[in-house]
Scaffold this motif. Structure first.
Motif, PDB file in Angstrom:
ATOM      1  N   MET A  78       0.863  -1.198  -0.079  1.00 40.88           N
ATOM      2  CA  MET A  78      -0.059   0.110  -0.123  1.00 40.88           C
ATOM      3  C   MET A  78       0.929   1.330   0.033  1.00 40.88           C
ATOM      4  SD  MET A  78      -3.373  -0.433   2.278  1.00 40.88           S
ATOM      5  CE  MET A  78      -3.071  -1.193   3.551  1.00 40.88           C
ATOM      6  N   ALA A  79       1.979   1.306   0.923  1.00 36.91           N
ATOM      7  CA  ALA A  79       2.777   2.472   0.935  1.00 36.91           C
ATOM      8  C   ALA A  79       3.586   2.746  -0.407  1.00 36.91           C
ATOM      9  CB  ALA A  79       3.875   2.035   2.039  1.00 36.91           C
ATOM     10  N   LEU A  80       3.981   1.552  -0.916  1.00 40.92           N
ATOM     11  CA  LEU A  80       4.617   1.556  -2.296  1.00 40.92           C
ATOM     12  C   LEU A  80       3.709   2.368  -3.386  1.00 40.92           C
ATOM     13  CD1 LEU A  80       7.036   1.168  -4.310  1.00 40.92           C
ATOM     14  CD2 LEU A  80       6.152  -1.133  -4.385  1.00 40.92           C
ATOM     15  N   LYS A  81       2.326   1.689  -3.520  1.00 34.93           N
ATOM     16  CA  LYS A  81       1.696   2.030  -4.457  1.00 34.93           C
ATOM     17  C   LYS A  81       1.145   3.555  -4.196  1.00 34.93           C
ATOM     18  CE  LYS A  81      -2.878   0.123  -6.623  1.00 34.93           C
ATOM     19  NZ  LYS A  81      -2.184  -0.023  -7.780  1.00 34.93           N
ATOM     20  N   ALA A  82       0.660   3.646  -3.057  1.00 34.40           N
ATOM     21  CA  ALA A  82       0.273   5.225  -2.621  1.00 34.40           C
ATOM     22  C   ALA A  82       1.081   6.387  -3.148  1.00 34.40           C
ATOM     23  CB  ALA A  82      -0.220   5.390  -1.082  1.00 34.40           C
ATOM     24  N   VAL A  83       2.427   6.118  -2.799  1.00 31.72           N
ATOM     25  CA  VAL A  83       3.520   7.137  -3.024  1.00 31.72           C
ATOM     26  C   VAL A  83       3.959   7.150  -4.553  1.00 31.72           C
ATOM     27  CG1 VAL A  83       5.790   8.231  -2.710  1.00 31.72           C
ATOM     28  CG2 VAL A  83       4.165   7.251  -0.856  1.00 31.72           C
ATOM     29  N   GLY A  84       4.118   5.832  -5.058  1.00 27.78           N
ATOM     30  CA  GLY A  84       4.803   5.739  -6.372  1.00 27.78           C
ATOM     31  C   GLY A  84       3.888   6.117  -7.427  1.00 27.78           C
ATOM     32  N   GLU A  85       2.365   5.873  -7.419  1.00 28.11           N
ATOM     33  CA  GLU A  85       1.206   5.865  -8.405  1.00 28.11           C
ATOM     34  C   GLU A  85       1.326   7.800  -8.542  1.00 28.11           C
ATOM     35  OE1 GLU A  85      -2.408   4.319  -7.655  1.00 28.11           O
ATOM     36  OE2 GLU A  85      -1.599   2.478  -8.479  1.00 28.11           O
ATOM     37  N   ILE A  86       1.660   8.533  -7.449  1.00 28.60           N
ATOM     38  CA  ILE A  86       1.824  10.081  -7.746  1.00 28.60           C
ATOM     39  C   ILE A  86       2.858  10.475  -8.543  1.00 28.60           C
ATOM     40  CG2 ILE A  86       1.474  12.080  -6.476  1.00 28.60           C
ATOM     41  CD1 ILE A  86      -1.131  10.579  -6.655  1.00 28.60           C
ATOM     42  N   ILE A  87       4.071   9.791  -7.837  1.00 25.02           N
ATOM     43  CA  ILE A  87       5.315  10.507  -8.295  1.00 25.02           C
ATOM     44  C   ILE A  87       5.617   9.871  -9.670  1.00 25.02           C
ATOM     45  CG2 ILE A  87       6.985   8.779  -7.308  1.00 25.02           C
ATOM     46  CD1 ILE A  87       8.542  11.130  -5.975  1.00 25.02           C
ATOM     47  N   GLN A  88       5.024   8.742 -10.113  1.00 24.72           N
ATOM     48  CA  GLN A  88       5.494   8.356 -11.389  1.00 24.72           C
ATOM     49  C   GLN A  88       5.038   9.391 -12.478  1.00 24.72           C
ATOM     50  OE1 GLN A  88       3.699   4.620 -12.217  1.00 24.72           O
ATOM     51  NE2 GLN A  88       1.978   5.309 -12.161  1.00 24.72           N
ATOM     52  N   ASP A  89       4.030  10.433 -12.268  1.00 21.49           N
ATOM     53  CA  ASP A  89       3.646  11.146 -13.106  1.00 21.49           C
ATOM     54  C   ASP A  89       4.486  12.225 -13.424  1.00 21.49           C
ATOM     55  OD1 ASP A  89       1.245  10.007 -13.449  1.00 21.49           O
ATOM     56  OD2 ASP A  89       0.104  11.426 -12.020  1.00 21.49           O
ATOM     57  N   TYR A  90       5.626  12.390 -12.647  1.00 22.19           N
ATOM     58  CA  TYR A  90       6.733  13.161 -12.939  1.00 22.19           C
ATOM     59  C   TYR A  90       8.178  12.722 -13.414  1.00 22.19           C
ATOM     60  CZ  TYR A  90       3.980  16.644 -10.795  1.00 22.19           C
ATOM     61  OH  TYR A  90       2.907  17.523 -10.201  1.00 22.19           O
TER      62      TYR A  90
ATOM     63  N   ASP B  17      20.325  -4.036 -14.964  1.00 19.95           N
ATOM     64  CA  ASP B  17      19.436  -3.185 -15.031  1.00 19.95           C
ATOM     65  C   ASP B  17      18.156  -3.352 -14.119  1.00 19.95           C
ATOM     66  OD1 ASP B  17      17.545  -1.392 -16.008  1.00 19.95           O
ATOM     67  OD2 ASP B  17      16.953  -2.403 -17.878  1.00 19.95           O
ATOM     68  N   PRO B  18      18.173  -2.640 -13.086  1.00 24.10           N
ATOM     69  CA  PRO B  18      17.453  -2.684 -11.954  1.00 24.10           C
ATOM     70  C   PRO B  18      16.033  -2.012 -12.198  1.00 24.10           C
ATOM     71  CG  PRO B  18      18.889  -1.123 -11.297  1.00 24.10           C
ATOM     72  CD  PRO B  18      19.323  -1.587 -12.838  1.00 24.10           C
ATOM     73  N   ASN B  19      15.887  -1.309 -13.453  1.00 24.81           N
ATOM     74  CA  ASN B  19      14.663  -0.775 -13.718  1.00 24.81           C
ATOM     75  C   ASN B  19      13.318  -1.580 -13.650  1.00 24.81           C
ATOM     76  OD1 ASN B  19      15.631   1.875 -13.873  1.00 24.81           O
ATOM     77  ND2 ASN B  19      16.620   1.363 -15.521  1.00 24.81           N
ATOM     78  N   CYS B  20      12.233  -1.034 -13.316  1.00 29.60           N
ATOM     79  CA  CYS B  20      10.952  -1.861 -13.179  1.00 29.60           C
ATOM     80  C   CYS B  20      10.089  -0.803 -13.886  1.00 29.60           C
ATOM     81  CB  CYS B  20      10.158  -2.167 -11.957  1.00 29.60           C
ATOM     82  SG  CYS B  20      11.462  -3.636 -10.815  1.00 29.60           S
ATOM     83  N   ALA B  21       9.023  -1.292 -14.899  1.00 28.88           N
ATOM     84  CA  ALA B  21       8.279  -0.608 -15.786  1.00 28.88           C
ATOM     85  C   ALA B  21       7.227  -0.281 -14.878  1.00 28.88           C
ATOM     86  CB  ALA B  21       7.801  -1.299 -16.836  1.00 28.88           C
ATOM     87  N   GLY B  22       7.154   1.154 -14.467  1.00 32.43           N
ATOM     88  CA  GLY B  22       6.132   1.462 -13.615  1.00 32.43           C
ATOM     89  C   GLY B  22       5.753   0.947 -12.402  1.00 32.43           C
ATOM     90  N   ILE B  23       4.886   1.626 -11.318  1.00 31.78           N
ATOM     91  CA  ILE B  23       4.825   1.086 -10.049  1.00 31.78           C
ATOM     92  C   ILE B  23       4.141  -0.385 -10.054  1.00 31.78           C
ATOM     93  CG2 ILE B  23       3.465   1.307  -8.012  1.00 31.78           C
ATOM     94  CD1 ILE B  23       6.009   3.273  -8.415  1.00 31.78           C
ATOM     95  N   GLU B  24       3.514  -0.758 -11.065  1.00 31.34           N
ATOM     96  CA  GLU B  24       2.841  -2.010 -11.205  1.00 31.34           C
ATOM     97  C   GLU B  24       4.139  -3.096 -11.409  1.00 31.34           C
ATOM     98  OE1 GLU B  24      -0.059  -3.154 -10.474  1.00 31.34           O
ATOM     99  OE2 GLU B  24      -0.583  -1.064 -10.158  1.00 31.34           O
ATOM    100  N   GLY B  25       5.122  -2.632 -12.243  1.00 30.97           N
ATOM    101  CA  GLY B  25       6.301  -3.523 -12.412  1.00 30.97           C
ATOM    102  C   GLY B  25       6.913  -3.291 -11.114  1.00 30.97           C
TER     103      GLY B  25
END
Length: 455
Positions: free
Chosen positions: A234-246, A279-287
């Motif tokens: 929940m914490a990851l999804k809450a913060v990540g879904e907003i900040i990913q817009d930037y 490459d530690p990148n994940c695609a979006g918060i869902e990733g």
């Protein structure tokens, strides 16, 4: 993009803002780096984005500590139309002195007076106590108009304790506070930088230590229930879904720490959740969530809990880009048991000079004293006699945001609002100290900003 974030952060919610920070301002209205100082003698006529910068000291304050002197700090209050007062700033604590000199600080003018130059500003002087039962030394009042006179002269205020004044006939005061300097700048806003192309680069670090409990058991903070998200998710999804817009490419480096990795059982304090060291990148918060769930199935929760490695990892990336085009945000989600406090403080002090912020979300029932210390709202973080250049850490305990009715959406909205509230001012403080102005907004058909350095 901006409207979604502003809508979230302007919804009135019951949780109060942290002391020492401007309260009630959405990201679109938090001022920052200056467009130029006013010359001495010019009238202080405040515009909506003006910032007042001042410095104060005190002399002969009352002694409150039995084994020492006092640990003084100031709390600023803006008066309201109904006669109440609202906290708008708190200074740092200066230890063991009756003659403190506080660091200069900046505050939006409208937070101080809301456009009324003669509105009462009340300032309380306290002696800091570790247990939070701070001793009241005294108070004085002023106004924005009166403060602005310090552009040309020092202003001295008597600190009065009404209770002592009533009891002691010969009582004079509990010391004095002197306003050493006062200036007003017209400031840029957070959105000015975002429109000018500044990118937020989001990195996630998740606590995989054994103190979180077996992920297969319902008592675990990592428990993967088929019916609801864990506090970590929940914490990851809450913060990540907003900040990913930037974040233009929506690719997020995501790490775990404190686990034993297969197949040889090596303990790692900085392993990529997607199991890709290159490459530690994940695609979006869902990733990120998908990689997090997969890691829970494959690694062994172990320990100890080290923060410093992942902080230093992000700091190395942030150190390579200092022109204001990139700003790094590290989200650490943890149960609060930390094993490398000394190294973590050193990492934070070093990172405080970089374009970087650290968000710590604490999950579970711990008291989180160590996390509060890292936040530095009361006492600035220091290491080996060196103090953090800026306040870059924001800590919040997740349990304070859990909706009693079980509404996860409301819980996440509350969490995101307070977790992200300090990021704009932290970004602006970096730009201000480096005298970096926002770039003009690019034409609609211009090419995107180059990809940032990944931690």
């Amino acid at each position: 993009m901006v409207s979604r974030l502003c809508l979230l952060l302007t919804v009135p919610l019951p949780s109060p803002p942290p002391l020492g920070h401007t309260e009630g301002f959405p990201w679109t209205s938090v001022p920052g780096s200056g467009r130029g100082d006013r010359r001495p003698g010019q009238p202080c006529r405040a515009t909506p984005h003006d910032i007042a910068t001042m410095q104060l000291c005190a002399n002969k304050l009352d002694k409150k500590d039995f084994f020492g002197k006092s640990d003084p700090f100031l709390v600023f209050y803006r008066s309201n139309e109904d006669g109440t007062f609202t906290i708008c700033h708190k200074t740092e604590v200066v230890k063991n002195t009756l003659n403190p000199v506080w660091q200069p600080f900046s505050i939006p003018v409208r937070a101080l007076c809301n456009g009324d130059y003669d509105r009462t500003v009340k300032i309380d002087v306290y002696d800091w106590d570790r247990d939070g039962s701070h001793d009241f030394i005294g108070e004085f009042t002023t106004s924005y108009r009166e403060l602005s006179k310090a552009q040309n002269q020092f202003t001295v205020y008597e600190v009065l304790n009404p209770r002592k004044k009533c009891k002691k006939k010969k009582y004079v005061n509990s010391g004095t506070v002197t306003l050493l300097s006062f200036s007003v700048d017209s400031e840029f806003t957070f959105v000015d930088y975002i429109k000018g192309g500044t990118q937020l680069n989001f990195t996630v670090a998740i606590d995989f230590t054994a103190s979180n409990g077996n992920p297969l058991q319902p008592t675990s903070l990592h428990y993967m229930s088929p019916y609801q998200l864990s506090a970590y998710a929940m914490a990851l999804k809450a913060v990540g879904e907003i900040i990913q817009d930037y974040d233009s490419d929506k690719l997020f480096p995501a790490y775990g720490f404190g686990a034993k990795l297969p197949p040889e059982g090596r303990i790692s304090h900085q392993f990529p959740l997607n199991n890709n060291d290159e490459d530690p990148n994940c695609a979006g918060i869902e990733g990120v969530l998908e990689s997090y769930f997969q890691s829970l199935r494959t690694v062994q929760l172990y320990g100890p809990t080290y923060f410093a490695p992942v902080i230093n990892q992000v700091a190395r990336a942030a150190a390579k880009i200092s022109d204001g085009s990139q700003y790094y945000v590290l989200l650490i989600i943890t149960d609060g048991v930390i094993s490398d406090m000394t190294q973590t403080k050193e990492a934070i002090v070093s990172a405080s000079s970089l374009p970087m912020s650290i968000i710590i979300v604490g999950v579970g029932p711990a008291m989180f004293e160590a996390m509060e210390e890292l936040d530095g709202d009361d006492v600035r973080v220091s290491s080996r006699g060196r103090y953090a250049e800026r306040d870059i850490v924001q800590f919040v305990p997740f349990r304070d945001y859990v909706d009693r009715s079980g509404n996860q959406v409301l819980s996440m909205a509350r969490l995101a609002k307070d977790v992200l509230a300090e990021i704009p001012e932290q970004l602006l403080s970096y730009m201000r100290t480096r005298d970096i102005q926002p770039r003009p907004p690019p034409p609609a058909n211009s090419s995107p900003t180059p990809a940032p350095e990944q931690p």
